[in-house]
Design a protein around this motif. Structure first.
Motif, PDB file in Angstrom:
ATOM      1  N   MET A  23       0.819  -1.210   0.000  1.00 47.94           N
ATOM      2  CA  MET A  23       0.000   0.000   0.000  1.00 47.94           C
ATOM      3  C   MET A  23       0.854   1.262   0.000  1.00 47.94           C
ATOM      4  N   LEU A  24       1.991   1.256   0.688  1.00 49.67           N
ATOM      5  CA  LEU A  24       2.881   2.420   0.661  1.00 49.67           C
ATOM      6  C   LEU A  24       3.447   2.666  -0.733  1.00 49.67           C
ATOM      7  N   VAL A  25       3.791   1.594  -1.431  1.00 50.69           N
ATOM      8  CA  VAL A  25       4.267   1.742  -2.810  1.00 50.69           C
ATOM      9  C   VAL A  25       3.161   2.341  -3.679  1.00 50.69           C
ATOM     10  N   GLY A  26       1.942   1.847  -3.517  1.00 51.02           N
ATOM     11  CA  GLY A  26       0.819   2.396  -4.282  1.00 51.02           C
ATOM     12  C   GLY A  26       0.580   3.868  -3.984  1.00 51.02           C
ATOM     13  N   ILE A  27       0.661   4.243  -2.726  1.00 48.52           N
ATOM     14  CA  ILE A  27       0.452   5.647  -2.346  1.00 48.52           C
ATOM     15  C   ILE A  27       1.566   6.529  -2.892  1.00 48.52           C
ATOM     16  N   ALA A  28       2.816   6.033  -2.833  1.00 53.24           N
ATOM     17  CA  ALA A  28       3.945   6.808  -3.365  1.00 53.24           C
ATOM     18  C   ALA A  28       3.813   7.016  -4.868  1.00 53.24           C
ATOM     19  N   ILE A  29       3.447   5.959  -5.585  1.00 52.03           N
ATOM     20  CA  ILE A  29       3.248   6.076  -7.031  1.00 52.03           C
ATOM     21  C   ILE A  29       2.106   7.039  -7.331  1.00 52.03           C
ATOM     22  N   GLY A  30       1.003   6.888  -6.614  1.00 52.23           N
ATOM     23  CA  GLY A  30      -0.142   7.760  -6.830  1.00 52.23           C
ATOM     24  C   GLY A  30       0.167   9.219  -6.559  1.00 52.23           C
ATOM     25  N   THR A  31       0.904   9.480  -5.499  1.00 52.17           N
ATOM     26  CA  THR A  31       1.269  10.859  -5.162  1.00 52.17           C
ATOM     27  C   THR A  31       2.161  11.468  -6.237  1.00 52.17           C
ATOM     28  N   PHE A  32       3.148  10.706  -6.682  1.00 51.43           N
ATOM     29  CA  PHE A  32       4.070  11.204  -7.696  1.00 51.43           C
ATOM     30  C   PHE A  32       3.347  11.518  -9.006  1.00 51.43           C
ATOM     31  N   PHE A  33       2.497  10.610  -9.458  1.00 49.26           N
ATOM     32  CA  PHE A  33       1.814  10.827 -10.727  1.00 49.26           C
ATOM     33  C   PHE A  33       0.643  11.796 -10.606  1.00 49.26           C
ATOM     34  N   PHE A  34       0.125  12.005  -9.407  1.00 50.22           N
ATOM     35  CA  PHE A  34      -0.849  13.072  -9.200  1.00 50.22           C
ATOM     36  C   PHE A  34      -0.175  14.420  -9.427  1.00 50.22           C
ATOM     37  N   PHE A  35       1.048  14.541  -8.927  1.00 53.66           N
ATOM     38  CA  PHE A  35       1.832  15.760  -9.124  1.00 53.66           C
ATOM     39  C   PHE A  35       2.110  15.994 -10.611  1.00 53.66           C
ATOM     40  N   LEU A  36       2.340  14.918 -11.360  1.00 52.35           N
ATOM     41  CA  LEU A  36       2.603  15.025 -12.801  1.00 52.35           C
ATOM     42  C   LEU A  36       1.319  15.116 -13.625  1.00 52.35           C
ATOM     43  N   ASP A  37       0.167  15.121 -12.983  1.00 53.46           N
ATOM     44  CA  ASP A  37      -1.145  15.235 -13.628  1.00 53.46           C
ATOM     45  C   ASP A  37      -1.378  14.114 -14.648  1.00 53.46           C
ATOM     46  N   MET A  38      -1.199  12.889 -14.167  1.00 56.80           N
ATOM     47  CA  MET A  38      -1.458  11.699 -14.990  1.00 56.80           C
ATOM     48  C   MET A  38      -2.512  10.847 -14.271  1.00 56.80           C
ATOM     49  N   PRO A  39      -3.796  11.198 -14.451  1.00 57.02           N
ATOM     50  CA  PRO A  39      -4.846  10.570 -13.643  1.00 57.02           C
ATOM     51  C   PRO A  39      -4.982   9.056 -13.856  1.00 57.02           C
ATOM     52  N   ILE A  40      -4.682   8.545 -15.029  1.00 54.07           N
ATOM     53  CA  ILE A  40      -4.841   7.101 -15.241  1.00 54.07           C
ATOM     54  C   ILE A  40      -3.877   6.318 -14.349  1.00 54.07           C
ATOM     55  N   VAL A  41      -2.655   6.830 -14.185  1.00 48.19           N
ATOM     56  CA  VAL A  41      -1.682   6.158 -13.333  1.00 48.19           C
ATOM     57  C   VAL A  41      -2.079   6.318 -11.854  1.00 48.19           C
ATOM     58  N   VAL A  42      -2.698   7.430 -11.525  1.00 47.84           N
ATOM     59  CA  VAL A  42      -3.178   7.620 -10.154  1.00 47.84           C
ATOM     60  C   VAL A  42      -4.247   6.571  -9.827  1.00 47.84           C
ATOM     61  N   TRP A  43      -5.129   6.302 -10.765  1.00 45.76           N
ATOM     62  CA  TRP A  43      -6.151   5.279 -10.549  1.00 45.76           C
ATOM     63  C   TRP A  43      -5.541   3.887 -10.471  1.00 45.76           C
TER      64      TRP A  43
END
Length: 76
Positions: A23-43
């Motif tokens: 879950m921490l890996v998922g949250i880290a990936i989601g946070t990083f790609f949220f910053f890059l404005d890539m919503p598909i990767v955030v999902w």
């Protein structure tokens, strides 16, 4: 005095650690790609968080939880 309360485990089990790491890996990936404005990767990262919770639950049911048959508690 009364008897000491037994240690409930506090999540120190292979199931809990595996779930938290996934879950921490998922949250880290989601946070990083949220910053890059890539919503598909955030999902996709949100799905990884859900998968982590399911893996932890499954491992707990398989006996690797705090009170599981395959878990050996270590002394602190």
């Amino acid at each position: 005095m009364s008897n000491p309360i037994a240690d409930p485990g506090h999540g120190h089990s292979p199931a809990a650690w595996t779930a938290v790491i996934i879950m921490l890996v998922g949250i880290a990936i989601g946070t990083f790609f949220f910053f890059l404005d890539m919503p598909i990767v955030v999902w996709i990262a949100a799905a990884i968080v859900v998968i982590g919770a399911l893996v932890g639950w499954g491992m707990s049911k398989a006996g690797y939880g705090a009170n599981g048959s395959k878990y050996i508690a270590k002394e602190h």
